[in-house]
Structure formats: structure tokens, C-alpha cells
Design a protein around this motif. Sequence first.
Motif, PDB file in Angstrom:
ATOM      1  N   ASP A 240      16.420 -24.950  75.901  1.00  0.00           N
ATOM      2  CA  ASP A 240      16.639 -23.750  76.712  1.00  0.00           C
ATOM      3  C   ASP A 240      17.005 -22.550  75.839  1.00  0.00           C
ATOM      4  OD1 ASP A 240      17.169 -22.771  79.684  1.00  0.00           O
ATOM      5  OD2 ASP A 240      18.757 -21.972  78.423  1.00  0.00           O
ATOM      6  N   ALA A 241      17.917 -22.760  74.907  1.00  0.00           N
ATOM      7  CA  ALA A 241      18.334 -21.674  74.027  1.00  0.00           C
ATOM      8  C   ALA A 241      17.183 -21.235  73.123  1.00  0.00           C
ATOM      9  CB  ALA A 241      19.527 -22.117  73.177  1.00  0.00           C
ATOM     10  N   GLY A 242      16.397 -22.198  72.635  1.00  0.00           N
ATOM     11  CA  GLY A 242      15.280 -21.875  71.756  1.00  0.00           C
ATOM     12  C   GLY A 242      14.193 -21.092  72.459  1.00  0.00           C
ATOM     13  N   PHE A 244      14.626 -19.103  75.001  1.00  0.00           N
ATOM     14  CA  PHE A 244      15.142 -17.741  75.206  1.00  0.00           C
ATOM     15  C   PHE A 244      14.999 -16.922  73.921  1.00  0.00           C
ATOM     16  CE2 PHE A 244      18.293 -14.393  75.478  1.00  0.00           C
ATOM     17  CZ  PHE A 244      18.093 -13.920  76.767  1.00  0.00           C
ATOM     18  N   ALA A 245      15.363 -17.521  72.799  1.00  0.00           N
ATOM     19  CA  ALA A 245      15.306 -16.799  71.530  1.00  0.00           C
ATOM     20  C   ALA A 245      13.869 -16.513  71.090  1.00  0.00           C
ATOM     21  CB  ALA A 245      16.031 -17.599  70.444  1.00  0.00           C
ATOM     22  N   MET A 246      13.009 -17.529  71.163  1.00  0.00           N
ATOM     23  CA  MET A 246      11.649 -17.403  70.647  1.00  0.00           C
ATOM     24  C   MET A 246      10.774 -16.483  71.491  1.00  0.00           C
ATOM     25  SD  MET A 246       8.788 -20.387  69.978  1.00  0.00           S
ATOM     26  CE  MET A 246       9.543 -21.026  68.503  1.00  0.00           C
ATOM     27  N   TYR A 247      10.939 -16.545  72.808  1.00  0.00           N
ATOM     28  CA  TYR A 247      10.034 -15.809  73.697  1.00  0.00           C
ATOM     29  C   TYR A 247      10.691 -14.590  74.341  1.00  0.00           C
ATOM     30  CZ  TYR A 247       7.311 -20.099  73.219  1.00  0.00           C
ATOM     31  OH  TYR A 247       6.618 -21.161  72.717  1.00  0.00           O
ATOM     32  N   PHE A 248      11.818 -14.785  75.012  1.00  0.00           N
ATOM     33  CA  PHE A 248      12.445 -13.673  75.732  1.00  0.00           C
ATOM     34  C   PHE A 248      12.937 -12.596  74.761  1.00  0.00           C
ATOM     35  CE2 PHE A 248      12.200 -16.700  79.064  1.00  0.00           C
ATOM     36  CZ  PHE A 248      12.297 -16.007  80.259  1.00  0.00           C
ATOM     37  N   CYS A 249      13.662 -13.011  73.736  1.00  0.00           N
ATOM     38  CA  CYS A 249      14.192 -12.023  72.785  1.00  0.00           C
ATOM     39  C   CYS A 249      13.066 -11.294  72.057  1.00  0.00           C
ATOM     40  CB  CYS A 249      15.123 -12.694  71.786  1.00  0.00           C
ATOM     41  SG  CYS A 249      16.677 -13.252  72.520  1.00  0.00           S
ATOM     42  N   LYS A 250      12.048 -12.042  71.674  1.00  0.00           N
ATOM     43  CA  LYS A 250      10.936 -11.437  70.927  1.00  0.00           C
ATOM     44  C   LYS A 250      10.139 -10.461  71.783  1.00  0.00           C
ATOM     45  CE  LYS A 250       6.859 -12.611  68.166  1.00  0.00           C
ATOM     46  NZ  LYS A 250       6.028 -13.716  67.614  1.00  0.00           N
ATOM     47  N   ASN A 272      26.768 -22.948  74.857  1.00  0.00           N
ATOM     48  CA  ASN A 272      27.099 -21.775  74.039  1.00  0.00           C
ATOM     49  C   ASN A 272      26.981 -22.081  72.546  1.00  0.00           C
ATOM     50  OD1 ASN A 272      27.563 -20.265  76.317  1.00  0.00           O
ATOM     51  ND2 ASN A 272      29.798 -20.294  76.152  1.00  0.00           N
ATOM     52  N   GLU A 273      27.379 -23.293  72.156  1.00  0.00           N
ATOM     53  CA  GLU A 273      27.270 -23.677  70.745  1.00  0.00           C
ATOM     54  C   GLU A 273      25.814 -23.790  70.313  1.00  0.00           C
ATOM     55  OE1 GLU A 273      29.506 -27.251  70.283  1.00  0.00           O
ATOM     56  OE2 GLU A 273      31.450 -26.276  70.555  1.00  0.00           O
ATOM     57  N   ALA A 274      24.983 -24.378  71.169  1.00  0.00           N
ATOM     58  CA  ALA A 274      23.548 -24.476  70.859  1.00  0.00           C
ATOM     59  C   ALA A 274      22.916 -23.102  70.837  1.00  0.00           C
ATOM     60  CB  ALA A 274      22.852 -25.369  71.896  1.00  0.00           C
ATOM     61  N   LEU A 275      23.326 -22.257  71.755  1.00  0.00           N
ATOM     62  CA  LEU A 275      22.800 -20.901  71.823  1.00  0.00           C
ATOM     63  C   LEU A 275      23.114 -20.131  70.547  1.00  0.00           C
ATOM     64  CD1 LEU A 275      21.346 -18.963  73.795  1.00  0.00           C
ATOM     65  CD2 LEU A 275      23.595 -18.236  74.593  1.00  0.00           C
ATOM     66  N   LEU A 276      24.331 -20.274  70.061  1.00  0.00           N
ATOM     67  CA  LEU A 276      24.733 -19.618  68.816  1.00  0.00           C
ATOM     68  C   LEU A 276      23.822 -20.029  67.665  1.00  0.00           C
ATOM     69  CD1 LEU A 276      26.771 -17.891  67.188  1.00  0.00           C
ATOM     70  CD2 LEU A 276      28.148 -19.968  66.922  1.00  0.00           C
ATOM     71  N   GLU A 277      23.550 -21.328  67.565  1.00  0.00           N
ATOM     72  CA  GLU A 277      22.716 -21.845  66.479  1.00  0.00           C
ATOM     73  C   GLU A 277      21.274 -21.392  66.606  1.00  0.00           C
ATOM     74  OE1 GLU A 277      22.173 -23.598  62.929  1.00  0.00           O
ATOM     75  OE2 GLU A 277      24.094 -23.469  64.001  1.00  0.00           O
ATOM     76  N   GLU A 278      20.707 -21.477  67.806  1.00  0.00           N
ATOM     77  CA  GLU A 278      19.308 -21.100  68.007  1.00  0.00           C
ATOM     78  C   GLU A 278      19.099 -19.597  67.817  1.00  0.00           C
ATOM     79  OE1 GLU A 278      16.765 -23.098  68.369  1.00  0.00           O
ATOM     80  OE2 GLU A 278      17.934 -24.941  68.531  1.00  0.00           O
ATOM     81  N   LEU A 279      19.993 -18.788  68.369  1.00  0.00           N
ATOM     82  CA  LEU A 279      19.855 -17.334  68.232  1.00  0.00           C
ATOM     83  C   LEU A 279      19.974 -16.909  66.769  1.00  0.00           C
ATOM     84  CD1 LEU A 279      21.878 -15.951  71.294  1.00  0.00           C
ATOM     85  CD2 LEU A 279      19.403 -16.199  71.074  1.00  0.00           C
ATOM     86  N   LYS A 280      20.871 -17.583  66.032  1.00  0.00           N
ATOM     87  CA  LYS A 280      21.044 -17.274  64.614  1.00  0.00           C
ATOM     88  C   LYS A 280      19.739 -17.503  63.852  1.00  0.00           C
ATOM     89  CE  LYS A 280      24.660 -19.160  62.789  1.00  0.00           C
ATOM     90  NZ  LYS A 280      25.507 -20.231  62.182  1.00  0.00           N
ATOM     91  N   ASN A 281      18.994 -18.547  64.229  1.00  0.00           N
ATOM     92  CA  ASN A 281      17.725 -18.846  63.571  1.00  0.00           C
ATOM     93  C   ASN A 281      16.693 -17.734  63.758  1.00  0.00           C
ATOM     94  OD1 ASN A 281      18.700 -21.327  62.721  1.00  0.00           O
ATOM     95  ND2 ASN A 281      17.880 -22.443  64.480  1.00  0.00           N
ATOM     96  N   LEU A 286      25.003 -13.327  68.972  1.00  0.00           N
ATOM     97  CA  LEU A 286      25.659 -13.846  70.167  1.00  0.00           C
ATOM     98  C   LEU A 286      27.088 -13.323  70.195  1.00  0.00           C
ATOM     99  CD1 LEU A 286      25.512 -15.762  72.645  1.00  0.00           C
ATOM    100  CD2 LEU A 286      26.610 -17.488  71.210  1.00  0.00           C
ATOM    101  N   SER A 287      27.437 -12.608  71.262  1.00  0.00           N
ATOM    102  CA  SER A 287      28.793 -12.084  71.425  1.00  0.00           C
ATOM    103  C   SER A 287      29.513 -12.878  72.500  1.00  0.00           C
ATOM    104  CB  SER A 287      28.757 -10.602  71.823  1.00  0.00           C
ATOM    105  OG  SER A 287      28.268  -9.816  70.749  1.00  0.00           O
ATOM    106  N   ILE A 288      30.618 -13.515  72.111  1.00  0.00           N
ATOM    107  CA  ILE A 288      31.412 -14.307  73.038  1.00  0.00           C
ATOM    108  C   ILE A 288      32.627 -13.487  73.469  1.00  0.00           C
ATOM    109  CG2 ILE A 288      32.689 -16.461  73.365  1.00  0.00           C
ATOM    110  CD1 ILE A 288      30.930 -17.710  71.207  1.00  0.00           C
TER     111      ILE A 288
END
Length: 347
Positions: A240-242, A244-250, A272-281, A286-288
Motif C-alpha cells: 500500500d505504501a509503495g 502511494f509512493a510510486m504512482y500517486f506521489c509521482k 506508518n513505519e512501512a510508509l516512512l521506509e517506502e517514501l524514503k526510497n 513523511l511528517s509525523i
Amino acid sequence: MDGLKMEIIDLCNLAERKNVEIFLSGFDLDYEKDIDYTLVLKDEKGIVATCSKAKNILKCFAISPNLQGEGITATLITNLIDKLFSEGIYHSFIFTKPENVDIFTSLGFKLLYTAKKVALLENGIYDIHSYLKKLIKKYDINTDKPRSALVMNCNPFTNGHRYLIEKASEVSDEVLVFIVEENKSLFPFEDRYNLVKEGTRDLKNVKVIPGGEYIISSATFPSYFLRKEDDKLNSYTSIDAGIFAMYFCKMLNINERFVGEEPYCKVTNAYNEALLEELKNFGIKLSIVPRKAIDGDVISASKVRQLIKANDIKNIKGLVPKETFDFLNSKKGKEIVEKIKVSESPH
């Protein structure tokens, strides 16, 4: 296929279900509770292959090793797609092991994302790229301009949600708020969406958008709804996080995502932890944000639901925007309140 017979499992027949469960266990697969349709192939000794679906999600594929490579996967897929078409469903997802991706791409599926133990693919009359292009047009999103985003369930919309959106709004040119569209919460999607839209109308740089199938849905993140803590959780959160990062953010030019600090729910905290890692890639920030609190007690939708269950409506007023409080006292809202009193949901 000679000597093999295809059957539709009677899901109300516990013995038939148990036979499928036993067969799947040999492939380290579970027969999941949300399944609404199952096919099996049998020889004279019993099940040799099976596949299932839950709405438009294809899952639980297993074929006896001695029959693999015999075109059985294509036969099972074709029959499942035919079933979907008969239900008026023309877009589907499939979960499979990463080593099986080539099998399904050869059958017309497109890979969305791969995590460590699971891959998600899609097939149908549209894909994630065409979906996002329509989203950009419908909500007049200028993709040349950077923006931030939030993903929320809002079951119901609280002052805590409003606070988080305000914080993002203060430091962003534009904020996209995606409301989880999956209807597995006590407050229906239409009401959750409208409450957030009305409750943020004064924030002129905020757009409230339905989450659709690609954001915290049964396809991308079933554990969010099941609240399970098993070995699948990391894979689902990464998918789910990936996505969002790969498609939605781009495609939407999102450079920052906001989430609330999560001191209680282990599933959301893992997300949230997975999201942090995927977004960083993908170079996304990610702002908490610390949760809004009253007298040291954080505001949460679960707290509001607890008060509803206790029939303590008056003490909800300070926890929710006027729009939510007025809705709870409306005819439709009172019907939901009565349901909450007798049945509490975890999300």
C-alpha cells in the motif's frame, strides 16, 4: 485437463470448505474469510487445483506440482474473469507470490508492486495510470505544482483529524486529503467523505478526494480492516505504501505526506513505519504530527465511538467539528449511533 473435473464450491458446505483449506495448507496458504467464490479442479482422488475471489480480488491459487505448466492457471483465471463479468465487474486484482508474477503477466495482468513475500497485479478496462489521469482532470490538479497529502478514514471526522489537516495546510501550497473509500467502517464512506469536505471548506488550499481502490483498500491493504498482526502485515503495508509512493506521489507531484502520531494501534503504527521506509526510497518526506489532545488525552475516532456506545453524546461535542456533531444528531446520524451502541468496530 483430461480426467479433471471443475466444480464450484458450495461456501455454505463446511466439509467442502475444509477440503479446500487442507489443500491450500500444503502450499502455505490460508483460505481467507472474505472469499465469495471458489473453483476447484478434481481428479478421482480429490482436489488438484483451486482458485478463489473476494469481490474483484483473485486469490488462493494453488496447483499440484505434477500439473504445473499444463495451462491450468489460464483455465482457472478465465473462469474467474467470466464470473466477474457476470457480476458486472471489469477490473480485478490478484495477490500472488513474487516468483509467480511472470505466470500472471503472461495472462494479461500488469504488475503494480512487489513486496518481500507478495506481489499485487491488476487487469481490466483501466489501470492505475488511467485512474490517476482521470483523478487529475476531475479534481483540477495542477501537476506542475508540488503538494502534500494525507490519507484518512475519519470514522467519524474529529477535531484531531481537522488539526492534522490544518497543520499540513499551514506549510503546503496545496493539500490532498484522500478519504478511505472501502465501506467497512461504522460510518459509511459517503458520510465520512462529506463530513471532511464540509468540515474543511474554509481551508482553501485543501482538496478532499475519495481514496478509490488503490489506497488502503481490501486490494492493497486488507490487514487495515482485519486488524491482524501476522506475518502478512509487513507485506501488505509495504504494498500500500509503495503504490502511494510510486504512482500517486509521482503523478500528482506529492513531495510530503502527513500522518498523525500513533501511540495505540499496532497496525496503524506498523503502517506508518512501512510508509516512512517506502517514501524514503522515492525521496518523499513523511511528517509525523503529534496528536491533538485535551487535558493530556488524545482525540481519536475510537474515543468518540466509545462515548457513542456509552450514550454520552454531550461529551462528544468538544471532540468533533460542528459538522460531525450536527450529523450525529440528524436522522441518519442517529441510526448510525444506534448501530454503534450494539456493535463496535475496531476501525
